[in-house]
Design an enzyme around this catalytic site. Structure first.
Site, PDB file in Angstrom:
ATOM      1  N   GLY A 108     -21.529  -3.621 121.489  1.00  0.00           N
ATOM      2  CA  GLY A 108     -20.149  -4.004 121.227  1.00  0.00           C
ATOM      3  C   GLY A 108     -19.773  -3.797 119.778  1.00  0.00           C
ATOM      4  CG  ASP A 109     -17.724  -7.010 117.856  1.00  0.00           C
ATOM      5  OD1 ASP A 109     -18.688  -7.364 118.558  1.00  0.00           O
ATOM      6  OD2 ASP A 109     -16.872  -7.790 117.406  1.00  0.00           O
ATOM      7  CD  GLU A 110     -24.921  -8.760 117.396  1.00  0.00           C
ATOM      8  OE1 GLU A 110     -25.815  -9.454 116.866  1.00  0.00           O
ATOM      9  OE2 GLU A 110     -24.651  -8.805 118.611  1.00  0.00           O
TER      10      GLU A 110
END
Length: 340
Positions: free
Chosen positions: A256-258
């Protein structure tokens, strides 16, 4: 300096199986089936057969105990033994010469081009001794040329196939360990590297674990679309790589956005890195959503942790504090963490 061995496990098995087969074969065909030959020749063949068998057992059971140069020398040893046996038996027929294929295939499969070329020259010289000594000159020359050309072409084909397989394996390894969207490492590769890094981290060689979340990434996707969201993630990944400059590092997208970064840096150098990343991302002007904000948590081994799980917990806790503190900031994992 020994030639670089491509695959110790495969090379050890290749040598072991040959030696374990060659020892009994030479004993049967050179001793038991030729008991009328001179006794010194029978003894020499018997000792050689036993030596080949012992080497085969060692290669199969304890290959790591053999010196590095052995794996480069063994095909030349094979050529020497084959030539010696052919001279001892005065046999210049095609069958015994085919045994040269083993050291050739071994070198072409596990060693480099230069070593393989030198081995072809050794095979050619070894066969010349037998061909010119035990056959007519004209027939011996043709036989020598045929063997030399055949061995050379075989080596070229095998080496070409090996190099093609190396390239394909490299592509597969890259695909298995990297994120296709950003080019960063994936979680599998990151977890493996994290274990190695924490193990070697010390007071004079600290490593930082930097955890990064893109703030309100779902809003970017929902408002501007997934294509813009993907561009934002690539912008972050590029900034993470560029900010490391010459420091040893690994950038990974965990999902994801990690993101996560392993960075060779002491605590405050890691903080400086995080702020450099933030500055680089803030300078992006090609995103319709504007530059994304980042929440960053930092922990350093061995300052904040001595084990992998402990380091991850410290970095995650610092990241959580950054989010709780209003996002868009960096937090260092200290007993009294302070926003940067």
């Amino acid at each position: 300096m020994p030639a670089r061995l491509r695959d110790l496990h495969g090379a050890a098995r290749a040598v072991a199986y040959l030696m374990l087969a060659a020892g009994p074969y030479n004993l049967i065909t050179g001793v038991f089936m030729k008991t009328d030959d001179p006794l010194p020749q029978l003894i020499a063949l018997g000792v050689t057969s036993l030596a080949l068998f012992v080497i085969g057992v060692v290669c199969l059971r304890r290959p790591e105990q053999l010196p590095a140069y052995f794996w480069s020398a063994v095909p030349f040893l094979g050529v020497t033994v084959i030539t010696g046996l052919n001279v001892a038996t005065e046999d210049a027929t095609l069958g015994p010469q085919l045994f040269y294929l083993w050291p050739l295939l071994y070198a072409a499969s596990f060693l480099g081009r230069v070593t393989t070329a030198l081995l072809i020259a050794a095979i050619s010289a070894g066969h010349a001794i037998v061909a010119f000594q035990y056959t007519d000159n004209g027939e011996g020359l043709l036989d020598w040329l045929a063997i030399t050309v055949a061995m050379s072409m075989t080596a070229i084909v095998v080496a070409s196939l090996r190099e093609r397989n190396d390239r394909l394996r490299g592509v597969l390894e890259t695909q298995a360990t990297s994120d296709s969207l950003t080019g960063a490492a994936n979680r599998r590769a990151f977890d493996a590297e994290l274990d190695r890094t924490v193990t070697r981290a010390g007071p004079q060689d600290p490593y930082a674990l930097v955890m990064i979340d893109v703030d309100h990434f779902k809003t970017i996707n929902d408002t501007w679309g997934h294509a813009v969201g993907d561009r934002a993630l690539r912008t972050v990944a590029d900034a993470l790589r560029a900010a490391a400059e010459d420091r040893e590092h690994m950038v990974a997208r965990l999902g994801g956005d990690e993101f996560a970064v392993l960075l060779r840096a002491a605590p405050y150098a890691a903080v400086h890195y995080a702020e450099t990343v933030r500055t680089r991302v803030a300078a992006a002007t090609d995103l319709p959503c504007g530059p994304p904000r980042l929440s960053i948590g930092i922990a350093v081994a061995p300052d904040h942790a001595t084990g992998t799980e402990e380091l991850q917990r410290a970095a995650d806790a610092a990241l959580y504090q950054a989010k709780e503190g209003g996002r868009g900031r960096s937090m260092l994992a200290t007993p009294a963490a302070v926003a940067v």
